[in-house]
Design a protein around this motif. Sequence first.
Motif, mmCIF file in Angstrom:
data_model
loop_
_atom_site.group_PDB
_atom_site.id
_atom_site.type_symbol
_atom_site.label_atom_id
_atom_site.label_comp_id
_atom_site.label_asym_id
_atom_site.label_seq_id
_atom_site.Cartn_x
_atom_site.Cartn_y
_atom_site.Cartn_z
ATOM 1 N N ARG A 1 1.718 40.383 54.539
ATOM 2 C CA ARG A 1 2.344 40.042 53.261
ATOM 3 C C ARG A 1 3.528 39.099 53.453
ATOM 4 N N THR A 2 4.290 39.352 54.535
ATOM 5 C CA THR A 2 5.438 38.470 54.814
ATOM 6 C C THR A 2 4.978 37.057 55.079
ATOM 7 N N LEU A 3 3.881 36.904 55.859
ATOM 8 C CA LEU A 3 3.353 35.574 56.141
ATOM 9 C C LEU A 3 2.839 34.904 54.862
ATOM 10 N N GLN A 4 2.232 35.713 53.982
ATOM 11 C CA GLN A 4 1.734 35.176 52.728
ATOM 12 C C GLN A 4 2.870 34.675 51.849
ATOM 13 N N GLN A 5 3.963 35.467 51.836
ATOM 14 C CA GLN A 5 5.130 35.049 51.057
ATOM 15 C C GLN A 5 5.721 33.750 51.611
ATOM 16 N N ILE A 6 5.798 33.669 52.929
ATOM 17 C CA ILE A 6 6.327 32.451 53.562
ATOM 18 C C ILE A 6 5.424 31.264 53.245
ATOM 19 N N ASP A 7 4.112 31.510 53.309
ATOM 20 C CA ASP A 7 3.165 30.438 53.010
ATOM 21 C C ASP A 7 3.310 29.983 51.561
ATOM 22 N N ASN A 8 3.493 30.932 50.668
ATOM 23 C CA ASN A 8 3.687 30.595 49.264
ATOM 24 C C ASN A 8 4.968 29.791 49.055
ATOM 25 N N GLN A 9 6.014 30.204 49.761
ATOM 26 C CA GLN A 9 7.281 29.479 49.657
ATOM 27 C C GLN A 9 7.141 28.053 50.183
ATOM 28 N N ILE A 10 6.405 27.897 51.282
ATOM 29 C CA ILE A 10 6.195 26.563 51.844
ATOM 30 C C ILE A 10 5.421 25.694 50.858
ATOM 31 N N THR A 11 4.386 26.287 50.244
ATOM 32 C CA THR A 11 3.602 25.554 49.249
ATOM 33 C C THR A 11 4.469 25.159 48.055
ATOM 34 N N SER A 12 5.320 26.084 47.619
ATOM 35 C CA SER A 12 6.216 25.799 46.505
ATOM 36 C C SER A 12 7.189 24.685 46.843
ATOM 37 N N LEU A 13 7.749 24.723 48.048
ATOM 38 C CA LEU A 13 8.680 23.671 48.480
ATOM 39 C C LEU A 13 7.969 22.318 48.575
ATOM 40 N N ALA A 14 6.707 22.336 49.043
ATOM 41 C CA ALA A 14 5.945 21.091 49.152
ATOM 42 C C ALA A 14 5.696 20.508 47.770
ATOM 43 N N ASN A 15 5.370 21.388 46.812
ATOM 44 C CA ASN A 15 5.155 20.924 45.439
ATOM 45 C C ASN A 15 6.431 20.347 44.837
ATOM 46 N N GLN A 16 7.555 21.024 45.107
ATOM 47 C CA GLN A 16 8.830 20.524 44.614
ATOM 48 C C GLN A 16 9.183 19.167 45.236
ATOM 49 N N ALA A 17 8.895 19.048 46.527
ATOM 50 C CA ALA A 17 9.157 17.775 47.214
ATOM 51 C C ALA A 17 8.306 16.655 46.622
ATOM 52 N N GLN A 18 7.019 16.958 46.351
ATOM 53 C CA GLN A 18 6.138 15.962 45.759
ATOM 54 C C GLN A 18 6.606 15.581 44.356
ATOM 55 N N MET A 19 7.100 16.577 43.623
ATOM 56 C CA MET A 19 7.609 16.318 42.281
ATOM 57 C C MET A 19 8.820 15.400 42.339
ATOM 58 N N LEU A 20 9.691 15.629 43.323
ATOM 59 C CA LEU A 20 10.861 14.758 43.477
ATOM 60 C C LEU A 20 10.448 13.343 43.855
ATOM 61 N N VAL A 21 9.410 13.240 44.713
ATOM 62 C CA VAL A 21 8.905 11.908 45.080
ATOM 63 C C VAL A 21 8.371 11.181 43.846
ATOM 64 N N ASN A 22 7.613 11.916 43.023
ATOM 65 C CA ASN A 22 7.058 11.317 41.808
ATOM 66 C C ASN A 22 8.164 10.903 40.841
ATOM 67 N N GLN A 23 9.195 11.751 40.725
ATOM 68 C CA GLN A 23 10.319 11.411 39.868
ATOM 69 C C GLN A 23 11.030 10.162 40.376
ATOM 70 N N GLY A 24 11.157 10.090 41.711
ATOM 71 C CA GLY A 24 11.778 8.910 42.297
ATOM 72 C C GLY A 24 10.984 7.651 41.992
ATOM 73 N N ARG A 25 9.657 7.747 42.036
ATOM 74 C CA ARG A 25 8.817 6.591 41.706
ATOM 75 C C ARG A 25 8.969 6.215 40.237
ATOM 76 N N ASN A 26 9.014 7.225 39.379
ATOM 77 C CA ASN A 26 9.153 6.949 37.949
ATOM 78 C C ASN A 26 10.493 6.314 37.609
ATOM 79 N N LEU A 27 11.500 6.602 38.433
ATOM 80 C CA LEU A 27 12.834 6.053 38.182
ATOM 81 C C LEU A 27 13.092 4.756 38.934
#
Length: 202
Positions: A1-27
């Motif tokens: 479960r701990t590994l799953q939580q870490i994996d979920n957090q990594i996925t969430s951070l990756a999505n947030q990073a991609q969102m910031l990249v997209n925002q940067g492109r839009n701006l």
Amino acid sequence: RTLQQIDNQITSLANQAQMLVNQGRNLASLPLSTLSTLQSTISQTTALLAQAQNIAYSVQSVEQQYQQAYTSVSSGMSDGALFSQAQTRWQNSVGGFEDALKLQARVVGNIPSDSSAMTQLVSASQTSTGALQAAQAGNQLMALQSRQLFDIQAELAANGRAADLERARQAANEAGAEAQYQHFSQYDAYVPQAVAIPSSGY
């Protein structure tokens, strides 16, 4: 479960990073700007309008010059004054046609640069990396169209001015011809008389 939580957090951070990249492109701002070229072209056209010969594009100038040369014709004026006014009206008409031709040449001369700017802006819009770049390219295309409409408006004004000056000249010339006829009719008609030829003695 701990590994799953870490994996979920990594996925969430990756999505947030991609969102910031997209925002940067839009701006991201569009690297291409045609504003200075458009402003320069408008300034050149405006300068041509300001160089209008004899009768400028102002209500005060029109009222003053029109009164002096077009509506003040009367039979009480001398032939010299009538001729002087007719000469002024002719110069105004010739100047008006010359001004219109200059402006037409300017408008036609703008076509190649307009075509180049339009090609660059359409290409920039199609290859834009974000919403801001696409919007800025669209705004510049609209600015180019507005400047072209300004050219059309200026050309219509110049052509209309030349045509109106010529019509006013023709109307005033008719009044001048009538005044000259009145001058001529004041003189007594010629009455033929018999002439005695002296005898030569032969």
